[in-house]
Each structure stands twice: as C-alpha cells, then as structure tokens.
Design a protein around this motif. Sequence first.
Motif, PDB file in Angstrom:
ATOM      1  N   PRO A   2      32.602 -18.066  46.141  1.00 50.58           N
ATOM      2  CA  PRO A   2      32.150 -18.574  47.441  1.00 50.58           C
ATOM      3  C   PRO A   2      32.183 -20.105  47.530  1.00 50.58           C
ATOM      4  O   PRO A   2      32.572 -20.665  48.558  1.00 50.58           O
ATOM      5  N   ARG A   3      31.807 -20.782  46.444  1.00 54.63           N
ATOM      6  CA  ARG A   3      31.817 -22.254  46.464  1.00 54.63           C
ATOM      7  C   ARG A   3      33.251 -22.785  46.557  1.00 54.63           C
ATOM      8  O   ARG A   3      33.537 -23.718  47.306  1.00 54.63           O
ATOM      9  N   LEU A   4      34.149 -22.199  45.794  1.00 51.80           N
ATOM     10  CA  LEU A   4      35.546 -22.619  45.844  1.00 51.80           C
ATOM     11  C   LEU A   4      36.154 -22.350  47.215  1.00 51.80           C
ATOM     12  O   LEU A   4      36.885 -23.183  47.765  1.00 51.80           O
ATOM     13  N   ALA A   5      35.854 -21.186  47.760  1.00 50.11           N
ATOM     14  CA  ALA A   5      36.389 -20.840  49.078  1.00 50.11           C
ATOM     15  C   ALA A   5      35.852 -21.790  50.145  1.00 50.11           C
ATOM     16  O   ALA A   5      36.592 -22.219  51.041  1.00 50.11           O
ATOM     17  N   ALA A   6      34.556 -22.137  50.054  1.00 50.46           N
ATOM     18  CA  ALA A   6      33.968 -23.056  51.030  1.00 50.46           C
ATOM     19  C   ALA A   6      34.609 -24.438  50.943  1.00 50.46           C
ATOM     20  O   ALA A   6      34.896 -25.078  51.968  1.00 50.46           O
ATOM     21  N   ALA A   7      34.856 -24.909  49.724  1.00 58.82           N
ATOM     22  CA  ALA A   7      35.477 -26.226  49.556  1.00 58.82           C
ATOM     23  C   ALA A   7      36.902 -26.233  50.091  1.00 58.82           C
ATOM     24  O   ALA A   7      37.346 -27.194  50.729  1.00 58.82           O
ATOM     25  N   SER A   8      37.641 -25.143  49.850  1.00 57.65           N
ATOM     26  CA  SER A   8      39.011 -25.054  50.357  1.00 57.65           C
ATOM     27  C   SER A   8      39.027 -24.976  51.875  1.00 57.65           C
ATOM     28  O   SER A   8      39.832 -25.630  52.545  1.00 57.65           O
ATOM     29  N   GLY A 125      49.159 -26.359  49.817  1.00 54.14           N
ATOM     30  CA  GLY A 125      49.435 -25.799  48.494  1.00 54.14           C
ATOM     31  C   GLY A 125      48.261 -25.948  47.545  1.00 54.14           C
ATOM     32  O   GLY A 125      47.881 -25.002  46.843  1.00 54.14           O
ATOM     33  N   GLY A 126      47.641 -27.122  47.524  1.00 58.08           N
ATOM     34  CA  GLY A 126      46.514 -27.341  46.631  1.00 58.08           C
ATOM     35  C   GLY A 126      45.318 -26.473  46.978  1.00 58.08           C
ATOM     36  O   GLY A 126      44.679 -25.877  46.105  1.00 58.08           O
ATOM     37  N   ALA A 127      45.004 -26.381  48.281  1.00 55.05           N
ATOM     38  CA  ALA A 127      43.828 -25.625  48.707  1.00 55.05           C
ATOM     39  C   ALA A 127      43.997 -24.127  48.464  1.00 55.05           C
ATOM     40  O   ALA A 127      43.075 -23.444  48.014  1.00 55.05           O
ATOM     41  N   VAL A 128      45.177 -23.605  48.765  1.00 53.74           N
ATOM     42  CA  VAL A 128      45.414 -22.173  48.586  1.00 53.74           C
ATOM     43  C   VAL A 128      45.425 -21.798  47.109  1.00 53.74           C
ATOM     44  O   VAL A 128      44.843 -20.787  46.702  1.00 53.74           O
ATOM     45  N   ARG A 139      41.059  -8.830  44.755  1.00 57.66           N
ATOM     46  CA  ARG A 139      40.496  -9.435  45.966  1.00 57.66           C
ATOM     47  C   ARG A 139      41.135 -10.782  46.268  1.00 57.66           C
ATOM     48  O   ARG A 139      40.558 -11.607  46.961  1.00 57.66           O
ATOM     49  N   ARG A 140      42.320 -10.978  45.756  1.00 55.98           N
ATOM     50  CA  ARG A 140      42.990 -12.268  45.956  1.00 55.98           C
ATOM     51  C   ARG A 140      43.317 -12.511  47.428  1.00 55.98           C
ATOM     52  O   ARG A 140      43.245 -13.634  47.916  1.00 55.98           O
ATOM     53  N   GLY A 141      43.705 -11.463  48.144  1.00 53.96           N
ATOM     54  CA  GLY A 141      44.005 -11.625  49.563  1.00 53.96           C
ATOM     55  C   GLY A 141      42.801 -12.131  50.341  1.00 53.96           C
ATOM     56  O   GLY A 141      42.908 -13.062  51.151  1.00 53.96           O
ATOM     57  N   LEU A 142      41.632 -11.523  50.074  1.00 56.07           N
ATOM     58  CA  LEU A 142      40.417 -11.915  50.780  1.00 56.07           C
ATOM     59  C   LEU A 142      40.045 -13.364  50.488  1.00 56.07           C
ATOM     60  O   LEU A 142      39.848 -14.166  51.401  1.00 56.07           O
ATOM     61  N   TRP A 143      39.945 -13.720  49.201  1.00 55.50           N
ATOM     62  CA  TRP A 143      39.514 -15.078  48.862  1.00 55.50           C
ATOM     63  C   TRP A 143      40.532 -16.133  49.297  1.00 55.50           C
ATOM     64  O   TRP A 143      40.160 -17.232  49.697  1.00 55.50           O
ATOM     65  N   SER A 144      41.814 -15.789  49.230  1.00 54.63           N
ATOM     66  CA  SER A 144      42.840 -16.756  49.608  1.00 54.63           C
ATOM     67  C   SER A 144      42.959 -16.938  51.113  1.00 54.63           C
ATOM     68  O   SER A 144      43.673 -17.830  51.576  1.00 54.63           O
ATOM     69  N   SER A 145      42.249 -16.116  51.873  1.00 58.14           N
ATOM     70  CA  SER A 145      42.310 -16.254  53.331  1.00 58.14           C
ATOM     71  C   SER A 145      41.399 -17.361  53.848  1.00 58.14           C
ATOM     72  O   SER A 145      41.566 -17.820  54.981  1.00 58.14           O
ATOM     73  N   PHE A 146      40.440 -17.805  53.042  1.00 56.10           N
ATOM     74  CA  PHE A 146      39.498 -18.804  53.557  1.00 56.10           C
ATOM     75  C   PHE A 146      40.155 -20.152  53.856  1.00 56.10           C
ATOM     76  O   PHE A 146      39.822 -20.786  54.868  1.00 56.10           O
ATOM     77  N   PRO A 147      41.099 -20.625  53.034  1.00 54.39           N
ATOM     78  CA  PRO A 147      41.824 -21.824  53.474  1.00 54.39           C
ATOM     79  C   PRO A 147      42.585 -21.595  54.778  1.00 54.39           C
ATOM     80  O   PRO A 147      42.806 -22.538  55.540  1.00 54.39           O
ATOM     81  N   GLN A 148      42.960 -20.337  55.060  1.00 56.81           N
ATOM     82  CA  GLN A 148      43.668 -20.035  56.299  1.00 56.81           C
ATOM     83  C   GLN A 148      42.739 -20.011  57.513  1.00 56.81           C
ATOM     84  O   GLN A 148      43.201 -20.063  58.650  1.00 56.81           O
ATOM     85  N   VAL A 149      41.436 -19.921  57.275  1.00 57.35           N
ATOM     86  CA  VAL A 149      40.474 -20.055  58.374  1.00 57.35           C
ATOM     87  C   VAL A 149      40.330 -21.531  58.753  1.00 57.35           C
ATOM     88  O   VAL A 149      40.004 -21.867  59.895  1.00 57.35           O
ATOM     89  N   GLY A 150      40.615 -22.423  57.797  1.00 54.84           N
ATOM     90  CA  GLY A 150      40.474 -23.859  58.034  1.00 54.84           C
ATOM     91  C   GLY A 150      41.219 -24.383  59.253  1.00 54.84           C
ATOM     92  O   GLY A 150      40.652 -25.157  60.039  1.00 54.84           O
ATOM     93  N   PRO A 151      42.487 -23.974  59.487  1.00 51.71           N
ATOM     94  CA  PRO A 151      43.170 -24.449  60.686  1.00 51.71           C
ATOM     95  C   PRO A 151      42.448 -24.090  61.981  1.00 51.71           C
ATOM     96  O   PRO A 151      42.408 -24.902  62.914  1.00 51.71           O
ATOM     97  N   ALA A 152      41.864 -22.887  62.053  1.00 52.56           N
ATOM     98  CA  ALA A 152      41.132 -22.508  63.267  1.00 52.56           C
ATOM     99  C   ALA A 152      39.901 -23.393  63.449  1.00 52.56           C
ATOM    100  O   ALA A 152      39.610 -23.863  64.552  1.00 52.56           O
ATOM    101  N   VAL A 153      39.179 -23.640  62.350  1.00 54.41           N
ATOM    102  CA  VAL A 153      37.996 -24.501  62.423  1.00 54.41           C
ATOM    103  C   VAL A 153      38.402 -25.922  62.808  1.00 54.41           C
ATOM    104  O   VAL A 153      37.766 -26.568  63.658  1.00 54.41           O
ATOM    105  N   LEU A 195      33.550 -35.621  49.198  1.00 52.58           N
ATOM    106  CA  LEU A 195      32.302 -35.286  48.502  1.00 52.58           C
ATOM    107  C   LEU A 195      32.262 -33.802  48.135  1.00 52.58           C
ATOM    108  O   LEU A 195      31.824 -33.424  47.040  1.00 52.58           O
ATOM    109  N   LEU A 196      32.725 -32.938  49.042  1.00 48.37           N
ATOM    110  CA  LEU A 196      32.730 -31.495  48.773  1.00 48.37           C
ATOM    111  C   LEU A 196      33.646 -31.144  47.606  1.00 48.37           C
ATOM    112  O   LEU A 196      33.372 -30.226  46.835  1.00 48.37           O
ATOM    113  N   ARG A 197      34.745 -31.874  47.466  1.00 48.52           N
ATOM    114  CA  ARG A 197      35.733 -31.533  46.450  1.00 48.52           C
ATOM    115  C   ARG A 197      35.529 -32.262  45.126  1.00 48.52           C
ATOM    116  O   ARG A 197      36.251 -32.005  44.162  1.00 48.52           O
TER     117      ARG A 197
END
Length: 459
Positions: A2-8, A125-128, A139-153, A195-197
Amino acid sequence: MPRLAAASLAGTAIEFYDFFVYGSAAALVFGRIFFPDFSPLAGTLAAFGTFAVGFISRPLGSMLFGHLGDRRGRKPVLVASLLLTGAATVAVGCVPTYDRIGIAAPVLLTVLRFLQGLGLGGEWGGAVLLTAEHAPARRRGLWSSFPQVGPAVGFLLANGVLLALSAGLSDESFRTWGWRVPFWAAGVLALAGLLLRAGLTETPQFRALAERGERASAPLAEVARDHWRLVLLTAGGLASGYAVFYTVTTWSLSYGTDELGVDRTVMLGCIMAAVAVKGAVTPLVAHLADRVGRRALCLAGCTATALWTFPLIALVRTAEPLPMFLGFLGALLGFVLVFAVIGAYLPELYEPRVRCTGAAVGYNLAGVLGGALTPIVATSLSRGDRPPWGVACYLTALALCSLGCFALLPETGGRPGAAPASGSTTGEPAREPGEETAGETVPKPGGETAGEAAEKATT
C-alpha cells in the motif's frame, strides 16, 4: 505494497498534473495569447502544435531515464524525472506573452513543453516498475494499476484548478494571469512528491540483477536489437487509447467551447466527471486482469473503442451536458480496459535487465502515434458547421490498428493455461526466476519464489 502504491500514484498524479494543465490551457487560452496574429482556428492548431512537442520528447525521455533505470536502479528515475517536469511546468507559468516579447514567447513555450515531456517520459517506467517488481505475481495487475490511477488524479487536479479560476474570474483576468496559477502550483506539488518518494527502497528484482552482475551495459541498444518487435507492437496497441483520451480531454474542450458555444465550465465539468469514473474503476479492471489475463481485456478495450467512436461524436454534437458526459464516459471505459492492465502487462513482456527502457519506450512512443497528432488532426477534421464524422473515422481506424497489434502479442498471466516463456526476440514475454505462471513456479536460487521475496521485502 500500500505504501509503495500510494507513492507511485502520488508521483504519477503530480507529473500528469503538470502535463495535463498544459493541454487544457492550450485548448482554452494559448492560441489567443501566444499566437494573436493567427485566425482563431490557426491559433488553436498552433497551440496544439506546442502541445504535441511534449509527446515527441517523451520517447526521448524514456530512453534517457530508461538507461538510468536499467543501469542505476528504478528509484533515481523517480526523483530526477519529477524534478525536471516540475521545474519546466513552473517556468511555463512565467513565460511572457507574445505582446511582451514577440516570437520569443512561443519559442520558450515550446522548449519548456519539450522538457516537460522529457521528464514525463521517465516517470511512467520508474513508477510502474516500483510496484510491478515488488508485487506478488498473482496480484501484480492490481498493484500495478495504482500508477495508472495517477493520470486521472492529475487531470482532475489540473482541471479542477482551471475550472475554479475560470468560474471565479472574468475572461480578461483569466487570460491575463489566471491561467498561470495552476503552473505555479506545480512547484508545491513537486516538492510534496519528492518528500513522499524520499524513503522508498530499490526493487528486489533490480537488486538481484545488480548482485549477480547481470545489468545491461547498453539497454537501449539491446532493446533495439532484441525487442524491437515488442516495442512496435506495444506502441501500436496503445496508440488508439491515447487518441481517445486526448480527443475527450483536449479536442472536445476546444471544439465544444469554440464551435458549439458551450460554456467552458460546463465542458470541463462533463469531462472531469467522466475522468473521475475512469480513475475509480481502474483498480477493478486491473483486478479482473489478474483473473482473466491482460491481453483479453486489451482486445476488448480496442473493440469497444471502435464501436463507440460514432456515438461519441453524435453525443458531443448535442451540446447538452448529460449526453456529452455519457459520450465521454463510454469512450473512457473502453480506454480503461486497456490502460488499467498496462502497468503489469508491459513489464511482463520484457526481461528485467532491459525492462525500464523497453516498457517505457513502447508506452511513450504510443503517445506520439496517438496523443501528439490527435488534437491537431481532429481540429482540422472538424472545421466549419458540418458534423465532425471524420474524427470518428480517424479514431475507428486507430482502434482497429491497435486491435491487430494486441492480437499479435502473447498473454503473460492471469488466465489458466497461459505459460509465458523466457525472454525474447520473438515477442515472447519475459519470465523471472520464481515467477508463478499457470499454476507452476520457476525455481529461484535460494528456494523462495519472487512473489514470496517481494512480500517479505515489503513487510
């Protein structure tokens, strides 16, 4: 995880905020203040030309930062790319207009846009890989999707600020100084992202490569020699998704306000609502990909896009908020079927030693093919009072090309029976020691699987 996904997610959100705020400003004001001697149509086309420069520089950024990621690690890429993109975005907000410094204004704008794209080319590339190489295989698909939520945010942040300024300021104030505020805010966001990274650790897979002395000495040359087919197929597969996204978020904003006379706050509101839904469903689609496979959803997404392009144009032409929202939402749901799974799919296609370069180059080359030219082409095809059916034909053709490219790519996981083979010049997906696939596990030196090592490392 969760922490890695949030940072990405936070990092990609910030970087895409920088990228998207430029696109919206180009659609709303850049034609008037940086190309005032042009006709309204020519000014919009010129503004979208500077917008396209950011896409052209993204593959160059992926080559530069991909080399850094494959040679020095994934973490340095995250810091360097964020600094570059943030600094370039703040500088855009400080560029004097054409009335002040003449032709130097659009030249400076173009240079800064180039630097923006350069930084963003390294970010993805780095974030994914930060999430994909830490995540358990199942569960790689699920966790790797969080950087893909970043563009929407990032899009919602950028356009939320523009919407608030647009609604709260007069047209004159917005054109004079209001459009600059979102660019200046990028500096604060970049510092927060750093700071997050700051406390992130390197991925287990890269550390293992470094310990064994198996890092690629020239990653780009190796990708060009051994994986060029993968790069071209992934770029072609993703091109239509880029085209759809920037048709919805950039061209339609310009078309709705200039040609249909819709208030810009209404257009921004409809687009933002559709993007918000897209971001919310991204992890759900990615979780589904862990069960049914990556390629299957990519094929479904391209098919849905090809079927929806004409309804999209028809709904936009109504100039009514609800039909326009439904048109945008349908297009972005087709888009998300592809882009929700790409964070896992692209890294799985490449062997770890060249993964940062190969995945990022394919992803960002697609931006040139589908994102850079789409606002320009769509604006050219929608001149005058006639319905812009040419835009629908253009998007349909791209969707069919992308469908063909994904049909030629292999499945990498999630579907029973899918058994990726090692490495490959033939387009076969890469497979690391210890990765679980189709119910079997490739032994890893030391006895534990990569999924177990990743879970242990993140614990």
